[in-house]
Design an enzyme around this catalytic site. Structure first.
Site: not given
Ligand code: PGA
Length: 258
Positions: A11-13, A101, A103, A173, A179, A219, A240-241
């Site tokens: 997930n590149w956001k 998600h 966010e 999640e 993050g 993470s 994500g990251g």
């Molecule tokens: P993260 O994000 O790996 O940076 O914690 C995961 C996500 O939001 O899907």
């Protein structure tokens, strides 16, 4: 019982432009080989502006990485300024769409009812939803984590057919792990994923529970992916990251070699 192939999703956001996306995909494809694709399905979820470029590269070089999106509207078309429809994504060969998600829930006020509408529209357009759920730190500390996850699963999947649920993806999640660098322990991640599977079993039956793929997200890194993936109810990772560097994402895809 159905054999569930792991799904590793990046997930590149809101990161990378379309030129960076092309370079990333080429680099990732050099790092992965047929044995990797045989052992795990891989999807990348770039921003909307990159989808066409990503599709062109994946297609031209026959790279078996699935294209994903991070969000969509539920209507097929209409006066919805700023939104993108499932039909538009399907036309670009998008296979997986993330819905709900944390966010989007927290920053954009998305509610379970909207997540449910999105899921139905994604399925209606022939794509596979990845529905995210998970508790906040406050909910966890107030011992409300289980109730929160169950409520999100019940409301998000309401009205879906058993075979649709059995073929889709749910991501556990925990919001406090996204993050932040605080990964859930393998036991905590397993407990959350098992709870989701139990809930699917209760609502949709044993076949749906055996088929649904449940990812852990929060993470995930090359250093912790193997122990997470060793858990019986964890069928993949939503990253994500660590999905923004081809090197670290390819090492996560190759979790079996860590
Ligand atoms: P993260 O994000 O790996 O940076 O914690 C995961 C996500 O939001 O899907």
């Amino acid at each position: 019982m159905a054999e569930r192939k792991p799904l590793i999703s990046g997930n590149w956001k809101m990161h990378m432009n379309h030129l960076e996306a092309i370079a990333f995909i080429q680099k990732l494809s050099y790092a992965l080989d047929q044995a990797d694709y045989a052992s795990a399905d891989v999807s990348i979820h770039p921003p909307f502006t990159n989808l066409r470029s990503a599709q062109t590269v994946l297609d031209a070089d026959s790279i078996p990485i699935a294209l994903g999106a991070q969000h969509c509207h539920w209507a097929e078309s209409g006066a919805f300024t700023g939104e993108v429809s499932p039909a538009m994504l399907a036309k670009l060969a998008v296979r997986y769409v993330i819905a709900g998600h944390s966010e989007r829930r927290q920053i954009f006020g998305e509610a379970d009812e909207q997540v449910n509408r999105r899921l139905k529209a994604i399925l209606g357009a022939g794509m596979t939803p990845i529905m995210c759920c998970g508790e906040t730190l406050q909910e966890r500390e107030a011992n409300q984590a289980e109730a929160r996850i169950a409520a999100q699963v019940d409301a998000g999947l309401a009205g879906l057919k058993r075979d649709q649920v059995g073929a889709m993806v749910v991501a556990y999640e925990p919001v406090w792990a996204i993050g932040t660098g605080h990964t859930a322990t393998p036991d905590d991640a397993q407990a959350g994923c098992a709870l989701i599977r139990d809930r699917v079993r209760a609502n949709f039956g044993a076949d749906a529970a055996a088929g649904v793929r449940i990812q852990y997200g929060g993470s995930v890194k090359p250093a912790n992916v193997a122990e997470l993936m060793a858990q019986p109810d964890i069928d993949g990772a939503l990253v994500g990251g660590a999905s923004l560097e081809a090197e670290s994402f390819s090492r996560i895809v190759r979790f079996r070699l860590q």
